[in-house]
Design a protein around this motif. Structure first.
Motif, PDB file in Angstrom:
ATOM      1  N   UNK A 118     -77.144 -40.352 -74.448  1.00 28.90           N
ATOM      2  CA  UNK A 118     -75.971 -39.634 -74.621  1.00 28.90           C
ATOM      3  C   UNK A 118     -74.994 -39.483 -73.272  1.00 28.90           C
ATOM      4  N   UNK A 119     -75.390 -40.274 -72.205  1.00 27.76           N
ATOM      5  CA  UNK A 119     -74.735 -40.354 -71.205  1.00 27.76           C
ATOM      6  C   UNK A 119     -75.013 -39.101 -70.153  1.00 27.76           C
ATOM      7  N   UNK A 120     -75.906 -38.455 -70.499  1.00 27.19           N
ATOM      8  CA  UNK A 120     -76.060 -37.115 -69.775  1.00 27.19           C
ATOM      9  C   UNK A 120     -77.677 -37.271 -68.968  1.00 27.19           C
ATOM     10  N   UNK A 121     -78.066 -36.416 -67.957  1.00 21.59           N
ATOM     11  CA  UNK A 121     -79.079 -36.446 -67.458  1.00 21.59           C
ATOM     12  C   UNK A 121     -79.614 -34.738 -67.588  1.00 21.59           C
ATOM     13  N   UNK A 122     -80.923 -34.744 -67.355  1.00 23.94           N
ATOM     14  CA  UNK A 122     -81.543 -33.531 -67.817  1.00 23.94           C
ATOM     15  C   UNK A 122     -82.480 -32.850 -66.812  1.00 23.94           C
ATOM     16  N   UNK A 123     -82.515 -31.824 -66.220  1.00 18.93           N
ATOM     17  CA  UNK A 123     -83.362 -31.171 -65.436  1.00 18.93           C
ATOM     18  C   UNK A 123     -84.460 -30.376 -66.147  1.00 18.93           C
ATOM     19  N   UNK A 124     -85.905 -30.725 -66.368  1.00 22.35           N
ATOM     20  CA  UNK A 124     -86.664 -29.989 -67.113  1.00 22.35           C
ATOM     21  C   UNK A 124     -88.001 -29.300 -66.736  1.00 22.35           C
ATOM     22  N   UNK A 125     -88.133 -28.314 -67.500  1.00 23.05           N
ATOM     23  CA  UNK A 125     -89.433 -27.478 -66.902  1.00 23.05           C
ATOM     24  C   UNK A 125     -90.544 -27.517 -68.040  1.00 23.05           C
TER      25      UNK A 125
END
Length: 243
Positions: free
Chosen positions: A43-50
């Protein structure tokens, strides 16, 4: 997936726009370890995850990511608009392309342990993760506004050469600027954004021929090829999996 606010679905997934991080989406999901995780589409995005005891980053994908069976528990993520995460994370996007990386590999281990404990202890981990990112964004350089214009033009269906000219760059200059911001060149970003436009149209009930025309594909065969190459599934199968 669309960025508008929506309630939790049957798979335990919910998302809402972030009021403090422009263009970002806050999402939550309850993991079901009895089955494999759903494929994550480019999707062209980056995620910060917990998830409890861990902070990690999902880099920009060039193909569907199959996470396998997740550990039980709750997952929270911040999905950043294309080009906006690298400044906050302090790492070029192309170094994280098609990767999932522990945040401790990017920031100091002591800081990440402190931040992880902070989110772990929060009554609302989603709000805590959002606040953490907001605090970091306040100290980070602002995303390049020129690249915001690039995303908008590519997402509107303009070609790469036309987009480069519109923002005052040559094609090679645009490619060099795109790699650290998006993780790949503008041609790949344009394909990914077009894929997401097509999926939104098809999920909304538009037929495949009409979807191809509206989303900017040459024809239905072009749509079918791109969907299969980027997601690993034909469009019809992908829509049934979504459903």
């Amino acid at each position: 997936m669309a960025a508008e606010e929506r309630g939790e679905d049957a798979a335990g997934y919910a998302e809402r726009p972030s009021p403090v991080l422009p263009g970002a989406v806050v999402w939550t999901k309850a993991a079901d370890p009895s089955g494999g995780g759903s494929a994550v589409l480019p999707d062209g995005c980056m995620d910060l995850l917990w998830t409890e005891g861990r902070l990690f980053v999902a880099g920009p994908d060039t193909r569907a990511y199959a996470p396998g069976a997740p550990a039980p528990g709750r997952y929270v993520g911040l999905r950043f608009a294309p080009g906006t995460a690298p400044a906050l994370l302090g790492v070029p996007a192309h170094e994280l392309r098609d990767r999932r990386v522990d945040l401790a590999d990017l920031w100091s281990g002591a800081e990440v342990r402190r931040l992880t404990a902070r989110v772990d202890a929060a009554a609302d981990p989603a709000a805590a993760l959002e606040l953490l990112a907001h605090e970091r964004a306040d100290r980070a350089p602002a995303p390049d506004p020129l690249l915001t214009r690039v995303v908008a033009r590519l997402n509107a269906g303009h070609g790469v050469a036309e987009t480069a000219a519109a923002v005052g760059l040559g094609a090679r200059q645009l490619h060099r600027r795109a790699l650290p911001a998006f993780g790949y060149g503008p041609k790949t970003l344009a394909r990914v954004l077009r894929l997401q436009r097509a999926l939104a149209l098809a999920r909304g009930g538009l037929g495949q021929a009409e979807t191809a025309a509206v989303a900017g594909f040459a024809d239905q065969a072009h749509l079918a090829r791109d969907v299969k190459e980027l997601t690993g599934m034909p469009l019809g199968v992908l829509l049934r999996v979504d459903g």
